[in-house]
Each structure stands twice: as structure tokens, then as C-alpha cells.
Write a protein that holds these residues in place. Structure first.
Motif, PDB file in Angstrom:
ATOM      1  N   LEU A 239     -45.804  14.666   1.654  1.00  0.00           N
ATOM      2  CA  LEU A 239     -46.717  14.636   0.513  1.00  0.00           C
ATOM      3  C   LEU A 239     -46.112  15.355  -0.685  1.00  0.00           C
ATOM      4  O   LEU A 239     -46.350  14.974  -1.826  1.00  0.00           O
ATOM      5  N   ASP A 240     -45.320  16.387  -0.440  1.00  0.00           N
ATOM      6  CA  ASP A 240     -44.658  17.111  -1.520  1.00  0.00           C
ATOM      7  C   ASP A 240     -43.590  16.249  -2.197  1.00  0.00           C
ATOM      8  O   ASP A 240     -43.168  16.553  -3.306  1.00  0.00           O
TER       9      ASP A 240
ATOM     10  N   VAL B 170     -44.570   9.680  -8.624  1.00  0.00           N
ATOM     11  CA  VAL B 170     -45.365   8.687  -9.343  1.00  0.00           C
ATOM     12  C   VAL B 170     -44.589   8.302 -10.592  1.00  0.00           C
ATOM     13  O   VAL B 170     -44.247   9.161 -11.409  1.00  0.00           O
ATOM     14  N   ARG B 171     -44.312   7.039 -10.741  1.00  0.00           N
ATOM     15  CA  ARG B 171     -43.572   6.561 -11.906  1.00  0.00           C
ATOM     16  C   ARG B 171     -44.540   5.868 -12.857  1.00  0.00           C
ATOM     17  O   ARG B 171     -45.333   5.029 -12.441  1.00  0.00           O
TER      18      ARG B 171
ATOM     19  N   TYR C  24     -47.247   8.625 -19.579  1.00  0.00           N
ATOM     20  CA  TYR C  24     -46.859  10.007 -19.307  1.00  0.00           C
ATOM     21  C   TYR C  24     -47.259  10.917 -20.470  1.00  0.00           C
ATOM     22  O   TYR C  24     -47.785  12.003 -20.254  1.00  0.00           O
ATOM     23  N   ARG C  25     -47.052  10.480 -21.685  1.00  0.00           N
ATOM     24  CA  ARG C  25     -47.462  11.275 -22.857  1.00  0.00           C
ATOM     25  C   ARG C  25     -48.982  11.479 -22.856  1.00  0.00           C
ATOM     26  O   ARG C  25     -49.474  12.570 -23.130  1.00  0.00           O
ATOM     27  N   HIS C  26     -49.725  10.433 -22.528  1.00  0.00           N
ATOM     28  CA  HIS C  26     -51.183  10.551 -22.457  1.00  0.00           C
ATOM     29  C   HIS C  26     -51.583  11.554 -21.371  1.00  0.00           C
ATOM     30  O   HIS C  26     -52.462  12.395 -21.581  1.00  0.00           O
TER      31      HIS C  26
END
Length: 94
Positions: free
Chosen positions: A54-55, A59-60, A66-68
Motif C-alpha cells: 500500500l505504501d 497515482v498518475r 495535480y495542480r488542482h
């Protein structure tokens, strides 16, 4: 006629070399939980494996998303739900 074990129920041995003091610690903990040493070690190893995987979750997203995401994280909390939460009685306060 006995059925063959399925992949989900088939077990295989795992051999470990372990110091005596660590083995004693594991045995005490297993007894405290009402488990065998093997069951205790399997449960602990499975949890550690799940945590490790899980670590590693990645997420791409596209640059705009990404900015949001960063903007949302950087913005101060607000809104009706937040205000209601901040006004709610705290269990640790009289």
C-alpha cells in the motif's frame, strides 16, 4: 476420493532462522493472542506485506489535475461542514 487442494487452501512450508530471544518474544505474543506461532507469524507477515504494498501505490494524473490537487491541499479549510465541525463539542473538553 479426496479432492486436491485449491491454490487458495494449499499451504507450503517456509523455513526461517531466528534468534532464540526473538522466537521467545514471538511465542509469548502468540500465546497472548491465543494463536500458534505459525498463525501469529503469518498474520504479522501478511499485514506487513499489505502495508508495504500500500505504501508503494502510485497515482498518475495529468499536470492540471495535480495542480488542482495541490491547490485544494494548500487552501484553508472552510465551508458549512468545516464550521459545524469546529463548533461541535469536543469529548476532551468539559
Amino acid at each position: 476420493m479426496a479432492s486436491k487442494p485449491t491454490p487458495d487452501t494449499h499451504t507450503r512450508a517456509v523455513n526461517l532462522r531466528i534468534r532464540e530471544d526473538v522466537r521467545g518474544l514471538i511465542d509469548r505474543a502468540a500465546r497472548a493472542h491465543g494463536k500458534t506461532r505459525s498463525d501469529f507469524m503469518i498474520d504479522a507477515a501478511r499485514r506487513a506485506a499489505e502495508d508495504a504494498l500500500l505504501d508503494q501505490t502510485l497515482v498518475r494524473v495529468d499536470p492540471e489535475s495535480y495542480r488542482h490537487y495541490l491547490a485544494v491541499l494548500d487552501a484553508p479549510p472552510d465551508g458549512e461542514g468545516f464550521a459545524r465541525l469546529m463548533k461541535a463539542p469536543k469529548p476532551w473538553q468539559p
